[in-house]
Design a protein around this motif. Structure first.
Motif, PDB file in Angstrom:
ATOM      1  N   UNK A 134      12.894 -14.057  -2.896  1.00 52.53           N
ATOM      2  CA  UNK A 134      11.550 -14.369  -3.382  1.00 52.53           C
ATOM      3  C   UNK A 134      10.594 -13.274  -2.916  1.00 52.53           C
ATOM      4  N   UNK A 135       9.662 -12.876  -3.754  1.00 51.82           N
ATOM      5  CA  UNK A 135       8.658 -11.921  -3.298  1.00 51.82           C
ATOM      6  C   UNK A 135       7.283 -12.334  -3.807  1.00 51.82           C
ATOM      7  N   UNK A 136       6.283 -11.905  -3.059  1.00 53.77           N
ATOM      8  CA  UNK A 136       4.895 -12.175  -3.410  1.00 53.77           C
ATOM      9  C   UNK A 136       4.103 -10.887  -3.204  1.00 53.77           C
ATOM     10  N   UNK A 137       3.326 -10.493  -4.206  1.00 54.03           N
ATOM     11  CA  UNK A 137       2.490  -9.304  -4.062  1.00 54.03           C
ATOM     12  C   UNK A 137       1.307  -9.629  -3.160  1.00 54.03           C
ATOM     13  N   UNK A 138       1.182  -8.884  -2.071  1.00 51.52           N
ATOM     14  CA  UNK A 138       0.108  -9.106  -1.102  1.00 51.52           C
ATOM     15  C   UNK A 138      -1.142  -8.305  -1.447  1.00 51.52           C
ATOM     16  N   UNK A 139      -0.941  -7.073  -1.926  1.00 51.68           N
ATOM     17  CA  UNK A 139      -2.075  -6.195  -2.195  1.00 51.68           C
ATOM     18  C   UNK A 139      -1.662  -5.161  -3.224  1.00 51.68           C
ATOM     19  N   UNK A 140      -2.536  -4.883  -4.157  1.00 51.07           N
ATOM     20  CA  UNK A 140      -2.303  -3.842  -5.153  1.00 51.07           C
ATOM     21  C   UNK A 140      -3.512  -2.929  -5.165  1.00 51.07           C
ATOM     22  N   UNK A 141      -3.260  -1.625  -5.199  1.00 54.35           N
ATOM     23  CA  UNK A 141      -4.335  -0.629  -5.236  1.00 54.35           C
ATOM     24  C   UNK A 141      -4.078   0.296  -6.407  1.00 54.35           C
ATOM     25  N   UNK A 142      -5.085   0.544  -7.194  1.00 60.32           N
ATOM     26  CA  UNK A 142      -4.972   1.436  -8.339  1.00 60.32           C
ATOM     27  C   UNK A 142      -6.237   2.286  -8.362  1.00 60.32           C
ATOM     28  N   UNK A 143      -6.186   3.456  -7.734  1.00 63.81           N
ATOM     29  CA  UNK A 143      -7.402   4.258  -7.648  1.00 63.81           C
ATOM     30  C   UNK A 143      -7.153   5.667  -7.163  1.00 63.81           C
ATOM     31  N   UNK A 144      -8.199   6.304  -6.666  1.00 67.08           N
ATOM     32  CA  UNK A 144      -8.147   7.692  -6.232  1.00 67.08           C
ATOM     33  C   UNK A 144      -7.392   7.807  -4.909  1.00 67.08           C
ATOM     34  N   UNK A 145      -6.731   8.941  -4.705  1.00 65.60           N
ATOM     35  CA  UNK A 145      -5.983   9.165  -3.473  1.00 65.60           C
ATOM     36  C   UNK A 145      -6.904   9.416  -2.269  1.00 65.60           C
ATOM     37  N   UNK A 146      -7.949  10.283  -2.381  1.00 64.53           N
ATOM     38  CA  UNK A 146      -8.769  10.539  -1.187  1.00 64.53           C
ATOM     39  C   UNK A 146      -9.406   9.262  -0.662  1.00 64.53           C
ATOM     40  N   UNK A 147      -9.310   9.074   0.644  1.00 65.33           N
ATOM     41  CA  UNK A 147      -9.934   7.925   1.282  1.00 65.33           C
ATOM     42  C   UNK A 147      -9.192   6.614   1.120  1.00 65.33           C
ATOM     43  N   UNK A 148      -7.962   6.676   0.636  1.00 65.48           N
ATOM     44  CA  UNK A 148      -7.215   5.440   0.399  1.00 65.48           C
ATOM     45  C   UNK A 148      -7.025   4.628   1.680  1.00 65.48           C
ATOM     46  N   UNK A 149      -6.908   5.317   2.819  1.00 65.38           N
ATOM     47  CA  UNK A 149      -6.686   4.599   4.085  1.00 65.38           C
ATOM     48  C   UNK A 149      -7.869   3.709   4.449  1.00 65.38           C
ATOM     49  N   UNK A 150      -9.051   3.983   3.871  1.00 68.17           N
ATOM     50  CA  UNK A 150     -10.235   3.163   4.156  1.00 68.17           C
ATOM     51  C   UNK A 150     -10.396   2.005   3.171  1.00 68.17           C
ATOM     52  N   UNK A 151      -9.527   1.973   2.168  1.00 68.48           N
ATOM     53  CA  UNK A 151      -9.621   0.927   1.154  1.00 68.48           C
ATOM     54  C   UNK A 151      -8.594  -0.185   1.376  1.00 68.48           C
ATOM     55  N   UNK A 152      -7.785  -0.062   2.424  1.00 69.39           N
ATOM     56  CA  UNK A 152      -6.807  -1.106   2.730  1.00 69.39           C
ATOM     57  C   UNK A 152      -7.557  -2.300   3.313  1.00 69.39           C
ATOM     58  N   UNK A 153      -7.365  -3.503   2.753  1.00 65.52           N
ATOM     59  CA  UNK A 153      -8.085  -4.673   3.285  1.00 65.52           C
ATOM     60  C   UNK A 153      -7.813  -4.873   4.775  1.00 65.52           C
ATOM     61  N   UNK A 154      -8.814  -5.347   5.514  1.00 63.34           N
ATOM     62  CA  UNK A 154      -8.695  -5.506   6.967  1.00 63.34           C
ATOM     63  C   UNK A 154      -7.465  -6.285   7.383  1.00 63.34           C
ATOM     64  N   UNK A 155      -7.141  -7.355   6.663  1.00 59.75           N
ATOM     65  CA  UNK A 155      -5.996  -8.163   7.102  1.00 59.75           C
ATOM     66  C   UNK A 155      -4.665  -7.432   6.919  1.00 59.75           C
TER      67      UNK A 155
END
Length: 181
Positions: A134-155
């Motif tokens: 079984x799998x569940x998608x926790x987070x999906x990101x579709x955007x620009x590469x620069x600064x991606x590390x700052x767009x990861x949700x806090x949890x």
């Protein structure tokens, strides 16, 4: 990602004809056929009453061994730490290497797909169980590469290292290195 569900029987028995597997000391490992097939039902009947558990064999890190296609996948445990892995080097002219893990515990799979300056990331929690995983998608990101590390949700900050490793691996043009392990 190559995922192989397996039954581990806690005793030595011959691997039934028509099934892939091996017998080890005090254990027998059989690759599970598709759970909708007749072979699956027959196998479950054969092992009825035996002490067994299900595990998943999967690649610990994939993507871009030679010419990168812009895809990468990396897995970790629920704390964001690498799982214990095995490293297999195949013989031949172009010696490819495989990194894989075997687990019965839930794990996180992070995939990254590079499309020019955009990147698509999927983070999934995968739970091995019968008759399928079984799998569940926790987070999906579709955007620009620069600064991606700052767009990861806090949890999901505990998975930042794994996400960034998948992003980096998806960008390698001639990748032979381990990014997370």
């Amino acid at each position: 990602m190559n995922v192989i569900p397996q039954i581990v029987i806690k005793k030595e028995i011959p691997v039934p004809q028509g099934y892939e597997g091996r017998t080890l000391k005090e254990h027998t490992i059989i690759n599970l056929p598709d759970w909708l097939s007749d072979e699956y039902s027959k196998l479950m009947d054969l092992i009825d009453g035996m002490d067994y558990y299900v595990r998943i064999q999967t690649e610990g890190e994939i993507g871009g061994k030679h010419d990168s296609k812009g895809d990468a996948g990396i897995i970790c445990d629920l704390n964001g730490d690498p799982l214990e892995n095995s490293y297999l080097v195949k013989s031949g002219i172009h010696k490819d290497a495989e990194i894989f893990v075997i687990t019965s515990e839930p794990y996180i799979h992070v995939s990254a797909h590079l499309d020019k300056e955009y990147i698509i990331i999927h983070m999934k929690e995968i739970i091995p169980k019968l008759p399928f995983y079984h799998f569940e998608t926790l987070w999906k990101y579709d955007g620009m590469i620069p600064g991606i590390e700052y767009k990861i949700p806090n949890k999901f900050n505990k998975y930042k290292k794994v996400v960034m490793a998948a992003v980096k691996k998806s960008q390698c043009e001639d990748c032979h290195c381990l990014h997370f392990y």
